[in-house]
Write a protein that holds these residues in place. Structure first.
Motif, PDB file in Angstrom:
ATOM      1  N   LEU A 147      18.127  23.429  -9.270  1.00  0.00           N
ATOM      2  CA  LEU A 147      18.267  24.226  -8.067  1.00  0.00           C
ATOM      3  C   LEU A 147      16.947  24.125  -7.305  1.00  0.00           C
ATOM      4  CD1 LEU A 147      20.582  25.984  -6.984  1.00  0.00           C
ATOM      5  CD2 LEU A 147      19.451  27.960  -8.039  1.00  0.00           C
ATOM      6  N   VAL A 148      17.024  23.671  -6.061  1.00  0.00           N
ATOM      7  CA  VAL A 148      15.808  23.423  -5.276  1.00  0.00           C
ATOM      8  C   VAL A 148      15.782  24.376  -4.082  1.00  0.00           C
ATOM      9  CG1 VAL A 148      14.468  21.696  -4.023  1.00  0.00           C
ATOM     10  CG2 VAL A 148      15.906  20.995  -5.958  1.00  0.00           C
ATOM     11  N   PRO A 149      14.725  25.201  -3.957  1.00  0.00           N
ATOM     12  CA  PRO A 149      14.680  26.173  -2.865  1.00  0.00           C
ATOM     13  C   PRO A 149      14.311  25.551  -1.525  1.00  0.00           C
ATOM     14  CG  PRO A 149      12.702  26.349  -4.206  1.00  0.00           C
ATOM     15  CD  PRO A 149      13.595  25.351  -4.894  1.00  0.00           C
ATOM     16  N   ASP A 150      14.728  26.212  -0.473  1.00  0.00           N
ATOM     17  CA  ASP A 150      14.343  25.849   0.893  1.00  0.00           C
ATOM     18  C   ASP A 150      12.820  25.883   0.983  1.00  0.00           C
ATOM     19  OD1 ASP A 150      13.699  25.823   3.590  1.00  0.00           O
ATOM     20  OD2 ASP A 150      15.169  27.351   4.153  1.00  0.00           O
ATOM     21  N   ASP A 168       7.964  26.423  -1.250  1.00  0.00           N
ATOM     22  CA  ASP A 168       7.739  24.981  -1.111  1.00  0.00           C
ATOM     23  C   ASP A 168       7.237  24.396  -2.427  1.00  0.00           C
ATOM     24  OD1 ASP A 168       7.353  22.419  -0.266  1.00  0.00           O
ATOM     25  OD2 ASP A 168       6.093  22.935   1.451  1.00  0.00           O
ATOM     26  N   THR A 169       8.120  23.698  -3.126  1.00  0.00           N
ATOM     27  CA  THR A 169       7.745  23.101  -4.410  1.00  0.00           C
ATOM     28  C   THR A 169       7.070  21.744  -4.245  1.00  0.00           C
ATOM     29  OG1 THR A 169       9.996  22.208  -4.648  1.00  0.00           O
ATOM     30  CG2 THR A 169       9.528  24.340  -5.682  1.00  0.00           C
ATOM     31  N   GLY A 213       5.240  15.855   2.562  1.00  0.00           N
ATOM     32  CA  GLY A 213       6.207  15.387   1.588  1.00  0.00           C
ATOM     33  C   GLY A 213       7.635  15.434   2.089  1.00  0.00           C
ATOM     34  N   VAL A 214       8.486  14.653   1.444  1.00  0.00           N
ATOM     35  CA  VAL A 214       9.906  14.563   1.791  1.00  0.00           C
ATOM     36  C   VAL A 214      10.620  15.847   1.372  1.00  0.00           C
ATOM     37  CG1 VAL A 214      12.049  13.315   1.323  1.00  0.00           C
ATOM     38  CG2 VAL A 214       9.897  12.051   1.577  1.00  0.00           C
ATOM     39  N   ALA A 215      11.514  16.329   2.228  1.00  0.00           N
ATOM     40  CA  ALA A 215      12.321  17.514   1.928  1.00  0.00           C
ATOM     41  C   ALA A 215      13.797  17.131   1.884  1.00  0.00           C
ATOM     42  CB  ALA A 215      12.098  18.598   2.973  1.00  0.00           C
ATOM     43  N   THR A 226      16.076   7.907  -3.561  1.00  0.00           N
ATOM     44  CA  THR A 226      15.822   8.687  -2.347  1.00  0.00           C
ATOM     45  C   THR A 226      15.264  10.061  -2.671  1.00  0.00           C
ATOM     46  OG1 THR A 226      17.648   7.539  -1.248  1.00  0.00           O
ATOM     47  CG2 THR A 226      16.865   9.588  -0.235  1.00  0.00           C
ATOM     48  N   TRP A 227      15.776  10.667  -3.757  1.00  0.00           N
ATOM     49  CA  TRP A 227      15.352  12.032  -4.095  1.00  0.00           C
ATOM     50  C   TRP A 227      14.436  12.059  -5.316  1.00  0.00           C
ATOM     51  CZ3 TRP A 227      16.101  13.457   0.319  1.00  0.00           C
ATOM     52  CH2 TRP A 227      17.283  13.202   1.020  1.00  0.00           C
ATOM     53  N   MET A 228      13.770  10.940  -5.577  1.00  0.00           N
ATOM     54  CA  MET A 228      12.683  10.935  -6.566  1.00  0.00           C
ATOM     55  C   MET A 228      11.436  11.424  -5.847  1.00  0.00           C
ATOM     56  SD  MET A 228      13.137   7.372  -8.641  1.00  0.00           S
ATOM     57  CE  MET A 228      14.664   6.906  -9.450  1.00  0.00           C
TER      58      MET A 228
END
Length: 217
Positions: A69-72, A77-78, A99-101, A143-145
């Motif tokens: 689960l990735v927060p907005d 901001d992780t 960084g990419v979001a 893409t999401w690495m």
């Protein structure tokens, strides 16, 4: 609901039972919220597909895939040094960009990726970009690495973070989803109790260099 959905939801509720979630204006991570918001059959399919696709990778027997689960990032901001309430002060290379979001405007996004201590070893940053073997379920899993997804994984893993020297072996995760910075590749690790966002050689493909293939659900 399937056993996969039930166990995944239970794990996420426990992992994100943090006062910070509501303090940052994020919806509380409850069984009802997760059940009603996300496509669990799709998540289960993606988990099986990732597990199968990368079954021949080096150290594949150490890898566990599942849901993150990735927060907005506008709320938590992780991609950046994590809140002091949660961790010791992070080590963050000041050359790193924002960084990419993940796309979308929801408060939480569901990603299927590595959820355990170790990802598979698939070579260096350059090796990963040069390969044509990363498409799973119609998505390019490189893409999401990214730093954002890995940062969420660090929070979600709680007291036993990934890529940590206290695990059986120390590793670091490469982020091929992030562009090079001054010719160097981004990576993340946990050393001496601190999350470390670093830059290093893009051709470094030692066994400690891992990746985390990911599918956005």
């Amino acid at each position: 609901m399937t056993d996969f959905a039930t166990s995944s939801i239970r794990r996420l509720v426990a992992a994100w039972d943090l006062p910070l979630v509501c303090e940052r204006g994020l919806p509380a991570v409850t069984t009802e919220y997760l059940r009603d918001t996300f496509h669990w059959s799709r998540a289960e399919q993606a988990t099986r597909a990732l597990t199968s696709h990368f079954a021949s990778a080096r150290f594949a027997d150490e890898v566990e895939y599942g849901v993150l689960l990735v927060p907005d990032p506008s709320k938590l901001d992780t991609r950046a040094p994590l809140p002091r309430e949660l961790t010791a002060p992070d080590v963050f290379d000041e050359r790193l960009p924002a960084g990419v979001a993940l796309p979308g405007d929801g408060p939480w996004r569901l990603v299927v990726s590595v959820i355990g201590s170790y990802g598979p070893s698939l070579g260096s940053y350059n090796d990963v970009l040069a390969s044509d073997g990363f498409v799973v379920d119609g998505q390019d899993t490189r893409t999401w690495m990214t730093r954002q997804v890995w940062g969420a994984r660090v929070l979600q893993c709680g007291p036993t973070p990934p890529d940590c020297e206290h695990n059986e072996r120390w590793t670091f995760t490469l982020f091929p989803g992030e562009p090079l910075v001054d010719g160097q590749a981004e990576s993340g690790t946990v050393l001496k109790g601190k999350v470390r966002f670093r830059l290093g050689k893009p051709d470094r493909g030692i066994g400690s260099a891992r990746v985390a293939p990911a599918v956005l659900v």
